[in-house]
Design an enzyme around this catalytic site. Structure first.
Site, short mmCIF file in Angstrom:
data_model
loop_
_atom_site.label_atom_id
_atom_site.label_comp_id
_atom_site.label_asym_id
_atom_site.label_seq_id
_atom_site.Cartn_x
_atom_site.Cartn_y
_atom_site.Cartn_z
N GLU A 1 17.88 46.18 -26.68
CA GLU A 1 19.10 46.06 -27.50
C GLU A 1 20.26 45.47 -26.71
OE1 GLU A 1 16.66 49.49 -29.23
OE2 GLU A 1 17.29 48.86 -27.21
N PHE B 1 16.83 63.92 -35.26
CA PHE B 1 16.05 63.03 -34.40
C PHE B 1 16.71 61.67 -34.31
CE2 PHE B 1 12.57 59.85 -33.98
CZ PHE B 1 12.19 60.18 -32.69
#
Length: 593
Positions: free
Chosen positions: A62, A124
Site C-alpha cells: 500500500e 477484525f
C-alpha cells in the site's frame, strides 16, 4: 372501464462503491493505485466495471501505491489517488499521506473500513484511520450515509487541489459501500464547506510596486524559490521575471527545475548540501525574495543567522507560513503565479538594480568553490555516475525520482533540470523507499516518457516489491542503483560527528568487518543482497557494473532496453556529500572537503 397506462419512471439501483468510482471518473481520474482487502472488495468490484475509463494498478504494498499516486500528482499537477483496505492496509498508507502533507502534494487516499455497526469494537482489521491521519491531512471523511458519497468525493478533490495542495482521506465502511439507492445520482452536487475558503486575493498593484521598489533599491538581491513556484505552475512566469531582472536564483530541493539548472543565473540548490556560493550569497544578500518557500531548517541552519543582513520579501499561498520561522519585511499572502504575473506586467528597466559588483563577487565564489568531484580512477563514484546519466539523458526530457540520502543529494547537485515537475523527491519527510514507486507512478501517467529512479541500496530494499508491479504492469522504469552496501548518509554523519563509529549502518552480514567500520574499503566479490538476481526473479532485466570505463556503455544499455531495467552500480562507501553545513550551524561552519 379502460385502464390508463401511466408512464413508468426508470430508477437505477446503485451502491455506494459504484457511486464513488463514478465520482472518481467525474473528477478526471484515469489511474488509481489500489490494493484490495476484505473491507475494500466492493470498491474493487466497482472498478472492474470501468476498465476503459480508469486504470487500476495493483501495487505490491500500500505504501508503494501511495508513493505511485504521488508520482502522478507531482508530475501532472493533478490529484493522485490511492486506495487500501481497512486496518493494516490503511495504516500502510500513513507514511505516504504524511509525505504528501509535508511536500504539499494533492492526494486523495481512500480506505475501506469495517461496517459502521462494529466501528469502535476492535473488530477484525479495524483501525481508527481518520483519527490516525487527522494531523497529516487537509481534510478527512468517514462516510456514514451512502447519499453523501458523491458530495464527499467532489469535496475531497476540491480541497486536495485548491489553496495549498495536500492529502485528503476518505474512509468508507463496507456496509455503506454496499448500501444501495434507487435514484438518479448527481455526481456534481453542491458542496458543503462552510469553513473552507481557499480563494486567495489577487495581489494589489500597491504590493507589486512595493516589491519592485525593494528590488530597485537593492544592490545584492537574490531569489530563494521553492516548491510553491512548481506547484502553482509559475515556473514560466518566474523564469521570465528572473531573466528580465538578472537577479541570481537559488532553489530549495522542492524548487529544483523551476529555473533552468544550467543557466548562468542559477546558483543551484542552497541549504545543508547546497552549493557554497548559493549559501554565501544568501548570507550576504541585502534583499531576499522568497517565493513559495517555508524557511525549512535544512535550508536556514541557525535561524537567527540566516539572511540577517537584508530585507525579506516572502510570498506564500499559506498565511500560516508567513513569519512562522523568519519575519518578513514584505509579507504577501497569495498565489506565487499571480504575484509574478503582476511583477512581469509592471517591471520596467528602471526597476532593475545595478549588480555588476554583486555578480563579480558571486562569480568569484563560484570559481573558488565549484561543485566538483575527484578523479576516482576506475572506481564509480556517485557524482560521476549521476553526471554521466545526465549527459546521456539531458536531451530526452527525463523524469527523475530519488530515494533519500546521499544519492538524493548527489542527484540534486549533479543532475541539471531545465523544466519543472521532472524531479521527484521526498523532501520534507525524507522517506526512504520513495523513489521506485514514485517512478512507477510517473510511468503510468506518461507511458512513453523516460522515467528513471536514482536510488540507494538501503532505499531500494524499503519498497523492492514494486519491481513486481513494473514487470506485471509493463512499466519500463529504469533504475540506477548506487550501491555502497551502507546507509550512506548516516555513515557520513558517523564519520563527521561520531569518530567513524559504525552503529548499524552496514547492510551486509554482521560478521563482516565493515559492520564495525573495519575492512580494507573495497567491496566483496558477492555483494549483499544480490540485486541482479532479485530483479530477474521479479522479471526485471538487470546487470551489475563496477568499472568506470564500463559504466557509460552500461548506462546506454539500460536506457535502450525496452522494458524495466535495474543497473546495480557498485560505489565506494567512503564518499561524502559536500558541501555540508552541519545541522543548526551557519555558512561560516561549512564543510568543503
Amino acid at each position: 372501464m379502460a385502464i390508463v397506462e401511466r408512464p413508468q419512471t426508470k430508477t437505477q439501483t446503485i451502491n455506494g462503491a459504484e457511486i464513488l468510482v463514478r465520482g472518481l471518473i467525474r473528477q478526471g481520474v484515469d489511474v488509481i493505485f489500489a490494493y484490495p482487502g476484505g473491507c475494500s472488495m466492493p470498491l474493487h468490484q466497482a472498478l472492474t466495471f470501468h476498465p476503459d475509463e480508469i486504470r487500476t494498478i495493483l501495487p505490491r504494498h500500500e505504501q508503494g501505491g501511495g508513493f505511485a499516486a504521488q508520482g502522478v500528482a507531482r508530475t501532472t499537477g493533478e490529484v493522485g489517488v490511492c486506495m487500501a483496505t481497512s486496518g493494516p492496509g490503511a495504516t500502510n498508507l500513513v507514511t505516504a499521506i504524511a509525505d504528501a502533507k509535508m511536500d504539499s502534494i494533492p492526494l486523495v487516499a481512500i480506505t475501506g473500513q469495517v461496517p459502521t455497526t462494529v466501528i469502535g469494537t476492535d473488530a477484525f482489521q479495524e483501525t481508527p484511520i481518520v483519527e490516525i491521519c487527522r494531523a497529516i491531512t487537509k481534510a478527512h471523511y468517514l462516510i456514514t450515509d451512502v447519499r453523501d458519497t458523491a458530495r464527499i468525493v467532489k469535496e475531497a478533490f476540491y480541497i486536495a487541489r485548491t489553496g495549498r495542495p495536500g492529502p485528503v482521506l476518505i474512509d468508507f465502511p463496507k456496509n455503506v459501500q454496499l448500501a444501495t439507492v434507487e435514484e438518479e445520482i448527481d455526481l456534481d452536487p453542491p458542496m458543503n464547506l462552510p469553513g473552507y475558503h481557499p480563494e486567495i486575493r489577487k495581489p494589489t498593484s500597491t504590493q507589486i510596486r512595493e516589491i519592485l521598489a525593494a528590488i530597485r533599491e537593492s544592490k545584492k538581491p537574490i531569489f530563494y524559490i521553492g516548491g510553491g513556484v512548481v506547484q502553482s505552475d509559475a515556473s514560466e512566469e518566474f523564469t521570465k521575471f528572473a531573466l528580465k531582472t538578472g537577479i541570481p536564483v537559488a532553489t530549495t530541493v522542492m524548487g529544483i527545475g523551476a529555473f533552468p539548472g544550467d543557466h548562468p543565473q542559477s546558483l543551484h540548490m542552497l541549504g545543508m548540501h547546497g552549493t557554497a556560493y548559493s549559501n554565501m550569497a544568501i548570507a550576504e544578500a541585502d534583499l531576499l525574495i522568497a517565493l513559495g518557500v517555508r524557511f525549512d531548517d535544512r535550508v536556514t541552519g541557525k535561524l537567527d543567522e540566516f539572511a540577517k543582513h537584508g530585507r525579506i520579501i516572502h510570498v506564500d499561498i499559506d498565511p500560516s507560513e508567513l513569519h512562522k520561522n523568519k519575519k518578513a519585511h514584505i509579507p504577501i499572502v497569495g498565489n506565487v503565479k499571480d504575484v509574478l504575473h503582476g511583477l512581469n506586467a509592471l517591471v520596467s528597466d528602471d526597476d532593475i538594480p545595478e549588480m555588476d559588483a554583486w555578480w563579480r563577487q558571486l562569480n568569484e565564489w563560484r570559481d573558488k568553490y565549484p561543485l566538483k568531484y575527484r578523479d576516482s580512477g576506475d572506481f564509480i563514484i556517485p557524482q560521476y555516475a549521476i553526471d554521466e546519466l545526465w549527459r546521456q539523458t539531458k536531451d530526452r526530457d527525463a523524469y527523475v525520482s530519488v530515494g533519500v540520502g546521499q544519492h538524493q543529494m548527489f542527484a540534486a547537485q549533479f543532475y541539471k533540470f531545465s523544466k519543472p515537475r521532472r524531479w521527484l523527491s521526498s523532501s520534507g519527510l525524507g522517506t526512504m523507499g520513495f523513489g521506485l514507486p514514485a517512478a512507477m507512478g510517473v510511468q503510468a501517467a506518461f507511458p512513453d516518457a523516460l522515467s528513471i529512479d536514482i536510488d540507494g541500496d538501503g532505499c531500494m530494499l524499503m519498497n523492492v516489491q514494486e519491481l513486481a508491479t513494473l514487470a506485471c504492469e509493463k512499466l519500463p522504469v529504469k533504475i540506477l542503483l548506487l550501491n555502497n552496501q551502507h546507509l550512506g548518509m548516516v555513515v557520513q554523519w558517523e564519520d563527521r560527528f561520531h569518530e567513524g563509529n559504525r552503529a548499524h549502518t552496514y547492510l551486509g552480514p554482521i560478521d563482516h568487518p565493515e559492520a564495525v567500520g573495519a575492512g580494507d574499503g573495497t567491496h566483496y566479490e558477492e555483494t549483499y543482497p544480490n540485486f541482479v538476481q532479485i530483479a530477474k526473479g521479479f522479471g526485471v532485466e538487470a546487470s551489475q557494473v563496477r568499472s568506470k570505463k564500463e559504466f557509460p556503455a552500461a548506462v546506454a544499455k539500460m536506457l535502450a532496453y525496452p522494458g524495466p531495467y535495474l543497473l546495480d552500480v557498485l560505489t565506494p562507501y567512503q564518499e561524502h556529500v559536500l558541501p555540508m553545513i552541519p545541522s543548526g550551524k551557519t555558512v561560516k561552519d561549512i564543510i568543503l572537503e
